[in-house]
Design a protein around this motif. Structure first.
Motif, PDB file in Angstrom:
ATOM      1  N   TYR A 165      37.984  39.379  31.941  1.00  0.00           N
ATOM      2  CA  TYR A 165      37.831  40.835  31.942  1.00  0.00           C
ATOM      3  C   TYR A 165      39.183  41.502  31.735  1.00  0.00           C
ATOM      4  CZ  TYR A 165      33.023  40.434  33.571  1.00  0.00           C
ATOM      5  OH  TYR A 165      31.675  40.153  33.657  1.00  0.00           O
ATOM      6  N   LEU A 166      39.206  42.485  30.848  1.00  0.00           N
ATOM      7  CA  LEU A 166      40.413  43.251  30.576  1.00  0.00           C
ATOM      8  C   LEU A 166      40.342  44.583  31.311  1.00  0.00           C
ATOM      9  CD1 LEU A 166      43.020  43.269  28.723  1.00  0.00           C
ATOM     10  CD2 LEU A 166      41.672  44.723  27.190  1.00  0.00           C
ATOM     11  N   VAL A 167      41.348  44.893  32.146  1.00  0.00           N
ATOM     12  CA  VAL A 167      41.379  46.158  32.877  1.00  0.00           C
ATOM     13  C   VAL A 167      41.687  47.289  31.893  1.00  0.00           C
ATOM     14  CG1 VAL A 167      42.521  47.495  34.682  1.00  0.00           C
ATOM     15  CG2 VAL A 167      42.051  45.059  35.036  1.00  0.00           C
ATOM     16  N   VAL A 168      40.737  48.204  31.727  1.00  0.00           N
ATOM     17  CA  VAL A 168      40.925  49.331  30.809  1.00  0.00           C
ATOM     18  C   VAL A 168      40.984  50.662  31.546  1.00  0.00           C
ATOM     19  CG1 VAL A 168      39.942  48.157  28.813  1.00  0.00           C
ATOM     20  CG2 VAL A 168      38.427  49.428  30.356  1.00  0.00           C
ATOM     21  N   GLY A 169      40.978  50.633  32.880  1.00  0.00           N
ATOM     22  CA  GLY A 169      41.108  51.843  33.670  1.00  0.00           C
ATOM     23  C   GLY A 169      41.350  51.489  35.124  1.00  0.00           C
ATOM     24  N   LEU A 170      42.054  52.363  35.841  1.00  0.00           N
ATOM     25  CA  LEU A 170      42.290  52.169  37.272  1.00  0.00           C
ATOM     26  C   LEU A 170      41.782  53.386  38.028  1.00  0.00           C
ATOM     27  CD1 LEU A 170      45.884  50.619  37.479  1.00  0.00           C
ATOM     28  CD2 LEU A 170      43.709  49.469  37.926  1.00  0.00           C
ATOM     29  N   ALA A 230      40.888  50.767  42.017  1.00  0.00           N
ATOM     30  CA  ALA A 230      39.752  49.967  41.570  1.00  0.00           C
ATOM     31  C   ALA A 230      39.741  49.881  40.044  1.00  0.00           C
ATOM     32  CB  ALA A 230      38.441  50.576  42.064  1.00  0.00           C
ATOM     33  N   PRO A 231      39.584  48.676  39.495  1.00  0.00           N
ATOM     34  CA  PRO A 231      39.616  48.537  38.044  1.00  0.00           C
ATOM     35  C   PRO A 231      38.258  48.776  37.406  1.00  0.00           C
ATOM     36  CG  PRO A 231      39.360  46.383  39.030  1.00  0.00           C
ATOM     37  CD  PRO A 231      39.448  47.375  40.183  1.00  0.00           C
ATOM     38  N   VAL A 232      38.267  49.365  36.226  1.00  0.00           N
ATOM     39  CA  VAL A 232      37.124  49.288  35.336  1.00  0.00           C
ATOM     40  C   VAL A 232      37.564  48.351  34.225  1.00  0.00           C
ATOM     41  CG1 VAL A 232      37.802  51.398  34.088  1.00  0.00           C
ATOM     42  CG2 VAL A 232      35.489  50.525  33.882  1.00  0.00           C
ATOM     43  N   ALA A 233      36.770  47.328  33.957  1.00  0.00           N
ATOM     44  CA  ALA A 233      37.192  46.252  33.069  1.00  0.00           C
ATOM     45  C   ALA A 233      36.053  45.856  32.143  1.00  0.00           C
ATOM     46  CB  ALA A 233      37.654  45.037  33.887  1.00  0.00           C
ATOM     47  N   VAL A 234      36.421  45.298  30.999  1.00  0.00           N
ATOM     48  CA  VAL A 234      35.432  44.906  30.000  1.00  0.00           C
ATOM     49  C   VAL A 234      35.735  43.480  29.553  1.00  0.00           C
ATOM     50  CG1 VAL A 234      36.762  45.790  28.040  1.00  0.00           C
ATOM     51  CG2 VAL A 234      34.283  45.645  27.868  1.00  0.00           C
ATOM     52  N   PRO A 235      34.711  42.657  29.327  1.00  0.00           N
ATOM     53  CA  PRO A 235      34.981  41.303  28.831  1.00  0.00           C
ATOM     54  C   PRO A 235      35.674  41.330  27.472  1.00  0.00           C
ATOM     55  CG  PRO A 235      32.742  41.453  29.691  1.00  0.00           C
ATOM     56  CD  PRO A 235      33.274  42.852  29.624  1.00  0.00           C
ATOM     57  N   ILE A 236      36.712  40.533  27.321  1.00  0.00           N
ATOM     58  CA  ILE A 236      37.405  40.447  26.043  1.00  0.00           C
ATOM     59  C   ILE A 236      36.476  39.859  24.981  1.00  0.00           C
ATOM     60  CG2 ILE A 236      39.280  39.262  24.839  1.00  0.00           C
ATOM     61  CD1 ILE A 236      40.986  39.602  27.344  1.00  0.00           C
ATOM     62  N   ASP A 237      35.693  38.876  25.365  1.00  0.00           N
ATOM     63  CA  ASP A 237      34.749  38.226  24.446  1.00  0.00           C
ATOM     64  C   ASP A 237      33.437  39.020  24.426  1.00  0.00           C
ATOM     65  OD1 ASP A 237      32.919  36.568  23.141  1.00  0.00           O
ATOM     66  OD2 ASP A 237      33.808  34.734  23.952  1.00  0.00           O
ATOM     67  N   PRO A 238      33.028  39.549  23.272  1.00  0.00           N
ATOM     68  CA  PRO A 238      31.776  40.322  23.220  1.00  0.00           C
ATOM     69  C   PRO A 238      30.556  39.551  23.697  1.00  0.00           C
ATOM     70  CG  PRO A 238      33.040  40.635  21.206  1.00  0.00           C
ATOM     71  CD  PRO A 238      33.720  39.522  21.966  1.00  0.00           C
ATOM     72  N   ARG A 239      30.591  38.234  23.648  1.00  0.00           N
ATOM     73  CA  ARG A 239      29.438  37.445  24.104  1.00  0.00           C
ATOM     74  C   ARG A 239      29.215  37.565  25.607  1.00  0.00           C
ATOM     75  NH1 ARG A 239      31.265  31.796  21.650  1.00  0.00           N
ATOM     76  NH2 ARG A 239      33.219  32.625  22.505  1.00  0.00           N
ATOM     77  N   HIS A 240      30.233  38.007  26.313  1.00  0.00           N
ATOM     78  CA  HIS A 240      30.136  38.135  27.770  1.00  0.00           C
ATOM     79  C   HIS A 240      29.844  39.569  28.215  1.00  0.00           C
ATOM     80  CE1 HIS A 240      32.974  34.421  27.841  1.00  0.00           C
ATOM     81  NE2 HIS A 240      31.709  34.042  27.865  1.00  0.00           N
ATOM     82  N   ARG A 241      29.609  40.481  27.261  1.00  0.00           N
ATOM     83  CA  ARG A 241      29.423  41.888  27.608  1.00  0.00           C
ATOM     84  C   ARG A 241      27.967  42.178  27.954  1.00  0.00           C
ATOM     85  NH1 ARG A 241      33.333  44.371  22.833  1.00  0.00           N
ATOM     86  NH2 ARG A 241      35.251  43.378  23.625  1.00  0.00           N
ATOM     87  N   LEU A 242      27.635  41.961  29.223  1.00  0.00           N
ATOM     88  CA  LEU A 242      26.323  42.344  29.734  1.00  0.00           C
ATOM     89  C   LEU A 242      26.209  43.867  29.714  1.00  0.00           C
ATOM     90  CD1 LEU A 242      26.300  39.925  32.792  1.00  0.00           C
ATOM     91  CD2 LEU A 242      24.974  39.644  30.681  1.00  0.00           C
ATOM     92  N   VAL A 243      25.039  44.368  29.370  1.00  0.00           N
ATOM     93  CA  VAL A 243      24.817  45.814  29.301  1.00  0.00           C
ATOM     94  C   VAL A 243      23.834  46.211  30.401  1.00  0.00           C
ATOM     95  CG1 VAL A 243      24.052  47.753  27.894  1.00  0.00           C
ATOM     96  CG2 VAL A 243      25.224  45.819  26.816  1.00  0.00           C
ATOM     97  N   THR A 244      24.229  47.169  31.249  1.00  0.00           N
ATOM     98  CA  THR A 244      23.334  47.670  32.285  1.00  0.00           C
ATOM     99  C   THR A 244      23.401  49.190  32.266  1.00  0.00           C
ATOM    100  OG1 THR A 244      24.943  47.792  34.090  1.00  0.00           O
ATOM    101  CG2 THR A 244      23.949  45.652  33.676  1.00  0.00           C
ATOM    102  N   THR A 245      22.897  49.822  33.317  1.00  0.00           N
ATOM    103  CA  THR A 245      23.022  51.266  33.464  1.00  0.00           C
ATOM    104  C   THR A 245      23.467  51.589  34.867  1.00  0.00           C
ATOM    105  OG1 THR A 245      21.926  53.357  32.994  1.00  0.00           O
ATOM    106  CG2 THR A 245      20.668  51.755  34.260  1.00  0.00           C
ATOM    107  N   LYS A 246      23.861  52.818  35.076  1.00  0.00           N
ATOM    108  CA  LYS A 246      24.284  53.266  36.402  1.00  0.00           C
ATOM    109  C   LYS A 246      23.086  53.824  37.161  1.00  0.00           C
ATOM    110  CE  LYS A 246      28.737  54.560  34.376  1.00  0.00           C
ATOM    111  NZ  LYS A 246      28.374  54.458  32.948  1.00  0.00           N
ATOM    112  N   TYR A 247      23.155  53.768  38.475  1.00  0.00           N
ATOM    113  CA  TYR A 247      22.097  54.303  39.327  1.00  0.00           C
ATOM    114  C   TYR A 247      21.854  55.783  39.023  1.00  0.00           C
ATOM    115  CZ  TYR A 247      22.083  50.436  42.814  1.00  0.00           C
ATOM    116  OH  TYR A 247      21.953  49.246  43.471  1.00  0.00           O
TER     117      TYR A 247
END
Length: 659
Positions: A505-510, A517-534
């Motif tokens: 995971y790459l930290v793209v926000g603090l 607290a980090p907001v991070a995204v997988p560097i590899d697109p194959r690991h990018r699970l997609v969900t939604t917020k409550y």
């Protein structure tokens, strides 16, 4: 040195100052401070205190207290039944509190929500991160980072630094309020329909019972959205790629408007259709559950004039005409000429040019600028460009810039408009943008960070159970992990955990949900699970829970509200201690790997990190966009069908949700 003793604490009585913290919004530290900063400033001035000294804020029931030496006192806000030794102390009245006399602030029955107590000399508690203000959720500031309790003794400040005492005329309060706002930065037709935006401003909203210093929830009609979802940012149309909020910003958390409070989050993934002007922010601290609120759109110029008027009457608090005309008191029958529901035009707007993405710079309220770059989708090249722009501004920082907060495809800059007009700053940002390096070739210094994670942690499931009383029919109830499996078309629940453990995971926000607290995204697109917020958000999340919202992963810095789908828990990412000059433990563009452990092993690791016996496991590293491009090219045949499969599952889930 005198002292103040708490005989009875009242409800949620805390030490606050009138300025709060500045300079830490980019790592998720809210300003805190007095929620009704206007009343606080007025009662402080009445006893001769500057705004940076400590006073008391309370709700529902005020404290009972005494001092061991004679001091001037003044109360204000919703404190209308205060007494000194049984004799009424009217709001705004300055009187001696003789040594041994008892001040009973009394019940705060309304109108208004919060009461304030100023004691000459102020409350001499230590400054933490530059302020005496209490941040209860974070556990620091004030008196040991908590609300006051019976028997607490608070040191009083010296009297030799006093300002001249004055008589104070406080703003009037009621149960119906006019709140002046500047439309945007998000609006129609990108996020809301034009009709939906008009309804947003035409509605008389009701203050929800879930209203506190983190945010004020409003009850009213469901927004009329112009899109069906937020794409990779999440299933709901309110979701967007994480962007910083201003205090007073009205975010749409799902379908619920929430006004960001002084203890609110700095970074999140929700649309912001309007921002409270600075001159009216004091009102937020006095909004009481059940009160009615009308949002009136004004222009940035009108907001500037209102702030100037407020500054004048703070200098001359005894002038009721100046006060009445500049605080937008609720009984007014007219406000500044409405600007309509349209957001102000962008101050700078440029198309894509070479390695520069298209970008806009527009007001986000009257003391913030928001830069948004590229299309409304995730693009690491755009993220690096935002980082380069932020660093350029830090290197050429003019006087008046208070905060610089990086989002995924955005940059929020807070200013002191008396020193730096927004238009001038926008021009500077436009100039800096033309001289940036190509983000596609930039190599950024980073670290490799290994974090333990306990999947299916009991505290994560406790948060899910608590939420079942809020929205039992939500598609992510009762099990967030099963929802993630379904919306990503995975065959087994454990595959969710396998993907999280395999990803880097790459930290793209603090500061996404507070305190480093980090907001991070997988560097590899194959690991990018997609969900939604409550929708609506949780009111409770355990500290250091790990969740996924849209394609992003977050580690919650502390207990508090939240909206990401929870998968487990990890170690603290924030440690405030005398030996640590930098309490946030993660940095922008850190590369995070998770190692599964048991809940018992995690408990030991958490205790060691918190106590300072161990630190995060790190090693030097770098990051570049070219690395991701090479990976995407090498696995293109696998990535494309995987994305299509997950998109189909996402669309199917949205259809089930709608049904």
């Amino acid at each position: 040195m005198g002292k103040l003793t708490i005989l009875r604490p009242g409800v949620q009585t805390t030490v606050q100052d009138g300025r709060g913290r500045t300079g830490y919004w980019d790592v998720g530290v809210p300003p805190s401070g007095a929620f009704d900063d206007l009343t606080f400033a007025l009662v402080a001035a009445a006893v001769g205190n500057p705004t940076y000294v400590g006073g008391l804020e309370c709700v529902v029931t005020g404290p009972v207290l005494t001092t061991d030496e004679d001091r001037l006192v003044c109360v204000g806000g919703a404190a209308r039944q205060a007494t000194i030794d049984g004799r009424l102390l009217s709001p705004g009245e300055v009187r001696w509190l003789r040594a041994g006399a008892v001040l009973d602030v009394g019940p705060l029955d309304g109108p208004g929500m919060r009461g304030y107590v100023a004691v000459a000399g102020g409350l001499d508690v230590p400054r933490v991160l530059g302020s005496r203000s209490t941040f209860v959720l974070g556990g620091f500031g004030g008196l040991d980072g908590r609300a006051l309790v019976e028997g607490d003794v608070v040191p009083l400040g010296p009297l030799h630094n006093q300002l001249a005492p004055s008589v104070v005329c406080l703003p009037e309060m009621g149960d119906t309020w006019t709140l002046r706002v500047i439309p945007g930065p998000h609006g129609a037709p990108d996020h809301l329909t034009p009709e939906g935006l008009e309804e947003f401003f035409a509605t008389t909203w009701t203050v929800d019972h879930r209203a506190d210093r983190t945010g004020i929830r409003l009850v009213g009609p469901t927004p009329s959205w112009s899109r069906t979802d937020g794409g990779e940012a999440g299933l709901h149309p309110s979701n967007l790629h994480d962007s910083a909020y201003p205090v007073g910003g009205i975010m749409l958390s799902g379908d619920t408007p929430v006004i960001v409070g002084v203890d609110g989050p700095s970074l999140g993934g929700f649309v912001v259709p309007a921002v409270t002007i600075e001159a009216d922010r004091w009102i937020l601290g006095q909004l009481r559950p059940g009160d009615r609120v009308r949002l009136v759109a004004v222009t940035p110029e009108e907001a500037t004039a209102a702030l100037a008027a407020r500054t004048v009457h703070l200098g001359y608090p005894a002038d009721p005409e100046t006060l009445h005309g500049s605080t937008n008191a609720p009984e007014r029958t007219s406000a500044a000429t409405p600007a309509g529901s349209e957001r102000p035009a962008a101050l700078v707007e440029r198309p894509a040019d070479g390695h520069q993405p298209a970008f806009t710079i527009r007001p986000s309220g009257d003391r913030h600028l928001l830069v948004e770059a590229g299309p409304m989708e995730f693009d690491l090249t755009v993220r690096v460009w935002i980082h380069l722009l932020a660093n350029a501004l830090r290197a050429h920082r003019p006087a008046g810039v208070a905060e610089i907060v990086e989002g995924v495809r955005s940059l929020l800059v807070a200013v002191d408009q008396t020193a730096l007009p927004l238009a001038r700053l926008a021009g500077l940002l436009g100039e800096l943008a033309t001289g940036l390096d190509d983000p596609a070739t930039a190599v950024l210094d980073a670290r490799s960070v290994t974090l333990p994670i306990a999947f299916d942690h009991p505290k994560a499931h406790e948060a899910m159970r608590r939420y079942s009383t809020v929205n039992p029919d939500a598609p992510w109830s009762p099990d967030n992990v099963e929802f993630i499996r379904r919306v990503n078309d995975l065959d087994a629940r454990d595959e969710v955990f396998d993907i999280v453990a395999a990803a880097t995971y790459l930290v793209v926000g603090l500061g996404d949900v507070y305190l480093g607290a980090p907001v991070a995204v997988p560097i590899d697109p194959r690991h990018r699970l997609v969900t939604t917020k409550y929708n609506p958000a949780r009111t409770w999340t355990p500290q250091n829970a790990v969740g996924i919202g849209g394609i992003y992963l977050c580690v919650y810095g502390m207990e508090g509200p939240g909206g990401y789908q929870l998968v487990g828990r990890t170690v603290p990412v924030w440690r405030l201690s005398e030996r640590d000059p930098q309490p946030w433990l993660l940095r922008q563009f850190d590369r995070i790997r998770f190692v599964p452990v048991s809940a018992e092993e995690l408990a030991d690791a958490r205790a060691d990190i918190k106590a300072g016996r161990t630190d995060l496991v790190t090693a030097p590293a770098t990051f570049s966009v070219s690395e991701v491009r090479d990976l995407e090219l090498a696995h293109a045949d696998e990535i494309a069908p995987l994305r299509a499969r997950r998109r189909d599952a996402f669309v199917a889930e949205r259809a089930r949700w709608g049904a």
